[in-house]
Design a protein around this motif. Structure first.
Motif: not given
Length: 634
Positions: A435-463
């Motif tokens: 929480s108090s290191s530069p790695k915070l933004s890196e982890c949040l970005q990686k998590k965001k990318e992973i979730i967006e990638q998953m959501e994109m595939k979920l959206d495609t599958g739902i569609d």
């Protein structure tokens, strides 16, 4: 009395002593002996002998007491002489240091020899006093030795003897804590510098006893069992730091925090230097084993999901066109997502985060935690969830398939549950470490990318799943709806309230709506139901456009749409219900009298619609080509 003394032989055995006494007593033999057995005489001899023994015991006791008093007196006199001698030899030793060696070498040698002998006697006296538990005597001798070079040896003797018999339990850390607690209470009564002596004891305990114990516990599993090694390392380090925390309450000098930290570091430095390499290596192999064990239990050979140019191109085409690239795979209803697998992976990662927090240097903690997080992403998000999504997408049939089994919503449901667990661990166990290191933004970005990638595939599958649902409805309508439904041969003999096609479509839709509600949560449910509702409306709208309606057929169409509208109410989406309300109003144009067409078209629900839409429905009437109807609608 002399006779009594003669009966004592070494080693003394009571039974043999009695036998000898009886044998020497006249009349004490057996009945067949030279003298007749005389019990009275034997009893008398026993009584007299006991009295003699009592007198002997009193004399010996007085002699012992006299000798003890004499010994104590001589010990005090000797001790006094040793203090005095120590004082003299100490002064002579100091004076001798100033004398030139060439002229006084013999004198200096004698003084040094005497100094050494006396020093040894004092240390021996201190040792004896410690074994006897004589604190005051120990204090006296320690005060004398304070001015001798061998004072440190006196401290060493004290520390060594303190630990004799101290480690009797199975818990060396508890034993060490009790030992230090006991010494802390008495060391001030013995030494003039108790904090130094206590610190030296603690140093001895850490560097010898604890270090050898830690080495024994870790070395045997260091190369053969990474899991046990990490558990032992975490446990031993935790117990050592807990012991250190207890020792902080003692007076150990100026900077006891630094002192104790250095002792801990000296024990564990060789193990902590490469800790994170062992941790990440173990976590990778353990995670891979958990996944492989799951796929083996399903008798499933993982398909290779390609990466790179071709795969990326396919993904972009699929996202933009919704085309199923490649043949559909029959998953037989298997989602290839396991909550047990997820829990196991998260549990292993949680333990890794806990060890990382405890065993990492503060400067390395964020970086080490990030490495553990990337392993979790690799095995949970990519190797398990993403693989299941890819497999699920490949298992979605084409929209024109008949009686297709749609399992992708099951994938969606389980993926949503897993996302919540993944997000919880991210917040509960990773965030505090970064929480108090530069790695915070890196982890949040990686998590965001992973979730967006998953959501994109979920959206495609739902569609694509929604397209399949609409395709199923089309098959039902095509198979069940007949042209004669809306243009019956006998207008006066229509006995049904709504068509069979409508009944089956509504049953199918209600089943899918329930499945969607069970598979998703929050706004996702509304979003997907909105999309399904719009497509459902478009399907029915276009379907109704295919038929020509007699008056009775129009009434039946209105009944069908009313039933579709009931079905739309289950969506609980206002816009979907509004679409079917409007469609229901449009169907009134199929049966209204020609003279009332303009009035109906200008009503609240139809007034804002394009005139071409209104016209398209009027054209569906069987009587549309009559001059009267055309004139009224023009």
């Amino acid at each position: 009395m002399a006779t009594t003394a003669e009966l004592f032989e070494e080693p003394f055995v009571a039974d043999e002593y009695i036998e000898r006494l009886v044998w020497r007593t006249p009349g004490g033999g057996s009945r067949g002996g030279p003298e007749a057995f005389d019990p009275k005489r034997l009893l008398e001899e026993f009584v007299n002998h006991i009295q003699e023994l009592q007198i002997m015991d009193e004399r010996i006791q007085r002699k012992v007491e006299k000798l003890e008093q004499q010994c104590q007196k001589e010990a005090k006199e000797f001790a006094k002489k040793i203090k005095e001698a120590a004082d003299i030899i100490q002064k002579l030793h100091l004076i001798a240091q100033e004398l030139p060696f060439d002229r006084f070498s013999e004198v200096k040698s004698k003084i040094a020899s005497k100094y050494h002998d006396l020093e040894c006697q004092l240390i021996q006296e201190f040792t004896s006093a410690q074994r006897r538990g004589e604190i005051s005597r120990m204090r006296e001798v320690a005060a004398v030795l304070l001015h001798f070079k061998g004072y440190s040896h006196c401290v060493d003797v004290y520390i060594k003897q303190c630990q004799e018999g101290a480690y009797l339990r199975n818990d060396i850390f508890e034993d060490a804590g009790i030992l230090c607690q006991r010494v802390n209470k008495q060391v001030g009564d013995i030494f003039s510098n108790p904090e130094t002596v206590l610190a030296k004891l603690i140093q001895n305990v850490f560097e010898i006893k604890l270090q050898s114990f830690v080495k024994e516990q870790l070395e045997e599993c260091r190369k053969s069992d990474a899991e046990q090694y990490l558990k032992n390392l975490y446990d031993l380090y935790t117990r050592t730091t807990n012991l250190s925390s207890k020792l902080m309450e003692f007076n150990l000098g100026t900077d006891k925090q630094t002192f104790l930290s250095k002792l801990i570091k000296s024990i564990f430095i060789s193990y902590l230097e490469n800790y994170i390499e062992v941790e990440t290596g173990y976590l990778k192999s353990r995670s891979a084993m958990i996944l492989q064990r799951y796929y083996d239990s399903k008798n499933h050979q993982k398909r290779s999901i390609g990466t790179g140019g071709i795969q990326d191109l396919k993904e972009r085409i699929r996202q933009r066109t919704n085309l199923p690239l490649g043949p559909s795979i029959d998953t037989h209803g298997e989602t290839f997502l396991s909550q047990e697998v997820v829990v196991n992976l998260l549990q292993e990662t949680k333990q890794a985060f806990e060890r990382c927090h405890r065993l990492s240097d503060p400067s390395d903690l964020p970086r080490n935690a990030f490495r553990i997080f990337t392993i979790l992403v690799e095995f949970l998000c990519i190797e398990h969830i993403d693989y299941a999504l890819e497999t699920g997408l490949a298992g979605i049939p084409s929209s024109d398939s008949r009686n297709a089994n749609l399992y992708f919503l099951d994938v969606v449901q389980q993926a949503n549950t897993i996302f919540h667990l993944f997000d919880k661990q991210f917040n509960d166990h990773l965030m505090p470490l970064i929480s108090s290191s530069p790695k915070l933004s890196e982890c949040l970005q990686k998590k965001k990318e992973i979730i967006e990638q998953m959501e994109m595939k979920l959206d495609t599958g739902i569609d694509r799943t929604l397209n399949c649902m609409i395709g199923q409805m089309k098959h039902i309508l095509a198979a069940e709806q007949k042209k004669t439904d809306f243009k019956p041969e006998d207008e006066n003999n229509v006995l049904i309230q709504y068509t069979n096609a409508c009944v089956k479509v509504c049953a199918y839709v209600r089943k899918q709506v329930e499945k969607i509600k069970n598979s998703m949560d929050g706004k996702n449910v509304d979003t997907v139901l909105m999309e399904l509702g719009v497509r459902f409306h478009r399907l029915i709208y276009e379907h109704l456009q295919q038929y020509s309606y007699s008056c009775m057929g129009g009434m039946l169409a209105i009944c069908d749409v009313a039933e579709y509208r009931k079905c739309a109410k289950d969506f609980k989406i206002p816009m979907v219900l509004h679409l079917f309300d409007t469609l229901h109003a449009l169907c009134n144009l199929l049966v209204v009298a020609p003279d009332n067409l303009k009035q109906v078209c200008s009503g609240e629900q139809l007034a804002n619609l394009d005139k071409n839409i209104l016209h398209s429905f009027v054209q569906l009437r069987a009587d549309y080509r009559s001059a009267r109807l055309a004139r009224h609608f023009s």
